[in-house]
Design a protein around this motif. Structure first.
Motif, PDB file in Angstrom:
ATOM      1  N   TYR A 268     -25.331  13.147 -10.771  1.00 31.89           N
ATOM      2  CA  TYR A 268     -23.975  12.685 -11.073  1.00 31.89           C
ATOM      3  C   TYR A 268     -23.757  11.294 -10.528  1.00 31.89           C
ATOM      4  O   TYR A 268     -24.354  10.887  -9.535  1.00 31.89           O
ATOM      5  N   ASP A 269     -22.856  10.558 -11.185  1.00 36.27           N
ATOM      6  CA  ASP A 269     -22.318   9.302 -10.671  1.00 36.27           C
ATOM      7  C   ASP A 269     -20.894   9.615 -10.221  1.00 36.27           C
ATOM      8  O   ASP A 269     -20.073  10.067 -11.022  1.00 36.27           O
ATOM      9  N   TYR A 270     -20.612   9.371  -8.948  1.00 37.79           N
ATOM     10  CA  TYR A 270     -19.304   9.676  -8.380  1.00 37.79           C
ATOM     11  C   TYR A 270     -18.461   8.408  -8.285  1.00 37.79           C
ATOM     12  O   TYR A 270     -18.978   7.314  -8.081  1.00 37.79           O
ATOM     13  N   SER A 271     -17.144   8.584  -8.374  1.00 43.69           N
ATOM     14  CA  SER A 271     -16.156   7.545  -8.101  1.00 43.69           C
ATOM     15  C   SER A 271     -15.168   8.131  -7.113  1.00 43.69           C
ATOM     16  O   SER A 271     -14.729   9.273  -7.273  1.00 43.69           O
ATOM     17  N   VAL A 272     -14.821   7.352  -6.081  1.00 44.63           N
ATOM     18  CA  VAL A 272     -13.944   7.843  -5.022  1.00 44.63           C
ATOM     19  C   VAL A 272     -12.861   6.804  -4.743  1.00 44.63           C
ATOM     20  O   VAL A 272     -13.151   5.613  -4.643  1.00 44.63           O
ATOM     21  N   THR A 273     -11.621   7.266  -4.600  1.00 48.38           N
ATOM     22  CA  THR A 273     -10.511   6.424  -4.172  1.00 48.38           C
ATOM     23  C   THR A 273     -10.053   6.921  -2.807  1.00 48.38           C
ATOM     24  O   THR A 273      -9.836   8.112  -2.621  1.00 48.38           O
ATOM     25  N   MET A 274      -9.925   5.997  -1.868  1.00 52.40           N
ATOM     26  CA  MET A 274      -9.572   6.305  -0.481  1.00 52.40           C
ATOM     27  C   MET A 274      -8.245   5.639  -0.151  1.00 52.40           C
ATOM     28  O   MET A 274      -8.004   4.496  -0.524  1.00 52.40           O
ATOM     29  N   LYS A 275      -7.388   6.364   0.588  1.00 52.17           N
ATOM     30  CA  LYS A 275      -6.108   5.820   1.044  1.00 52.17           C
ATOM     31  C   LYS A 275      -6.137   5.731   2.565  1.00 52.17           C
ATOM     32  O   LYS A 275      -6.488   6.692   3.243  1.00 52.17           O
ATOM     33  N   PHE A 276      -5.783   4.564   3.087  1.00 51.76           N
ATOM     34  CA  PHE A 276      -5.699   4.312   4.528  1.00 51.76           C
ATOM     35  C   PHE A 276      -4.221   4.329   4.908  1.00 51.76           C
ATOM     36  O   PHE A 276      -3.413   3.621   4.302  1.00 51.76           O
ATOM     37  N   THR A 277      -3.863   5.125   5.927  1.00 49.83           N
ATOM     38  CA  THR A 277      -2.476   5.209   6.381  1.00 49.83           C
ATOM     39  C   THR A 277      -2.431   5.240   7.904  1.00 49.83           C
ATOM     40  O   THR A 277      -3.448   5.409   8.559  1.00 49.83           O
ATOM     41  N   GLY A 278      -1.223   5.114   8.420  1.00 51.21           N
ATOM     42  CA  GLY A 278      -1.030   5.185   9.865  1.00 51.21           C
ATOM     43  C   GLY A 278       0.429   5.019  10.214  1.00 51.21           C
ATOM     44  O   GLY A 278       1.276   4.804   9.345  1.00 51.21           O
ATOM     45  N   THR A 279       0.710   5.073  11.499  1.00 47.26           N
ATOM     46  CA  THR A 279       2.083   4.942  11.984  1.00 47.26           C
ATOM     47  C   THR A 279       2.579   3.522  11.758  1.00 47.26           C
ATOM     48  O   THR A 279       1.996   2.567  12.261  1.00 47.26           O
ATOM     49  N   GLY A 280       3.637   3.386  10.998  1.00 38.90           N
ATOM     50  CA  GLY A 280       4.223   2.081  10.726  1.00 38.90           C
ATOM     51  C   GLY A 280       3.379   1.178   9.855  1.00 38.90           C
ATOM     52  O   GLY A 280       3.655  -0.002   9.721  1.00 38.90           O
ATOM     53  N   ALA A 281       2.344   1.708   9.243  1.00 39.01           N
ATOM     54  CA  ALA A 281       1.441   0.895   8.430  1.00 39.01           C
ATOM     55  C   ALA A 281       1.733   1.088   6.948  1.00 39.01           C
ATOM     56  O   ALA A 281       2.057   2.180   6.502  1.00 39.01           O
ATOM     57  N   THR A 282       1.613   0.016   6.214  1.00 38.66           N
ATOM     58  CA  THR A 282       1.686   0.101   4.763  1.00 38.66           C
ATOM     59  C   THR A 282       0.386   0.705   4.281  1.00 38.66           C
ATOM     60  O   THR A 282      -0.688   0.292   4.723  1.00 38.66           O
ATOM     61  N   SER A 283       0.469   1.674   3.387  1.00 43.19           N
ATOM     62  CA  SER A 283      -0.780   2.295   2.933  1.00 43.19           C
ATOM     63  C   SER A 283      -1.611   1.296   2.135  1.00 43.19           C
ATOM     64  O   SER A 283      -1.090   0.428   1.450  1.00 43.19           O
ATOM     65  N   ALA A 284      -2.904   1.421   2.276  1.00 43.82           N
ATOM     66  CA  ALA A 284      -3.851   0.570   1.570  1.00 43.82           C
ATOM     67  C   ALA A 284      -4.847   1.475   0.851  1.00 43.82           C
ATOM     68  O   ALA A 284      -5.125   2.583   1.296  1.00 43.82           O
ATOM     69  N   THR A 285      -5.384   1.004  -0.270  1.00 48.35           N
ATOM     70  CA  THR A 285      -6.272   1.821  -1.085  1.00 48.35           C
ATOM     71  C   THR A 285      -7.577   1.091  -1.346  1.00 48.35           C
ATOM     72  O   THR A 285      -7.595  -0.115  -1.563  1.00 48.35           O
ATOM     73  N   ALA A 286      -8.673   1.845  -1.332  1.00 52.37           N
ATOM     74  CA  ALA A 286      -9.996   1.303  -1.651  1.00 52.37           C
ATOM     75  C   ALA A 286     -10.630   2.201  -2.706  1.00 52.37           C
ATOM     76  O   ALA A 286     -10.389   3.407  -2.747  1.00 52.37           O
ATOM     77  N   PHE A 287     -11.448   1.612  -3.557  1.00 50.44           N
ATOM     78  CA  PHE A 287     -12.124   2.345  -4.625  1.00 50.44           C
ATOM     79  C   PHE A 287     -13.607   1.992  -4.633  1.00 50.44           C
ATOM     80  O   PHE A 287     -13.975   0.838  -4.410  1.00 50.44           O
TER      81      PHE A 287
END
Length: 161
Positions: A102-121
């Motif tokens: 298989y070829d996989y694709s993954v999206t990751m969300k980074f979060t934390g206290t008082g942090a704006t969420s950020a996304t990586a693919f």
């Protein structure tokens, strides 16, 4: 029509139904969406930067779609801010226990206290049948501090083709 022809047609219909399964009236394909061979989003695993080293794959309750299976194949090994590149990074391991490559694709969300969420693919993570592969997802750090406010990563979407 003779009785044996009617029986043969009935047996054929039952066999087709049994092999394809009852998928409802939307005509969905194996991937769970009509006319598409790829899968879509699912809730995946998460990783907290609390020093416990705990991470989990995407344990999706009742999930049987390809996206659910793909999310369960992903384990988050590390989630951190990289001061050298000024990126939020996550290192993952994708384990393919299946019989097909298989070829996989993954999206990751980074979060934390008082942090704006950020996304990586990250897409195109090729994993052979019965093997595993590691990959790194990264996204530019949106803050001005030292990145310590980002304490959690989670897989928000995973798919395999």
């Amino acid at each position: 029509m003779k009785l044996r022809h009617a029986r043969a047609i009935a047996v054929f219909g039952i066999a087709v139904f049994a092999l394809t399964g009852a998928r409802g009236s939307n005509g969905a394909s194996c991937g769970g969406s009509s006319g598409s061979s790829s899968s879509s989003s699912s809730s995946g695993g998460s990783h907290d930067n609390d020093g416990s080293g705990s991470s989990s794959g995407g344990s999706v309750p009742g999930g049987g779609s390809s996206a659910d299976k793909a999310a369960r194949d992903v384990t988050i090994d590390k989630c951190a801010y990289d001061p050298a590149t000024k990126n939020l990074t996550a290192r993952i391991t994708v384990k393919n226990d299946g019989a097909l490559d298989y070829d996989y694709s993954v999206t990751m969300k980074f979060t934390g206290t008082g942090a704006t969420s950020a996304t990586a693919f990250k897409g195109g993570i090729a994993v052979a049948a019965g093997a595993s592969a590691t990959a790194e997802l990264s996204t530019p750090y949106p803050g001005t501090g030292d990145g310590s406010e980002y304490t959690k990563c989670e897989v928000t979407r995973a798919s395999r083709l």
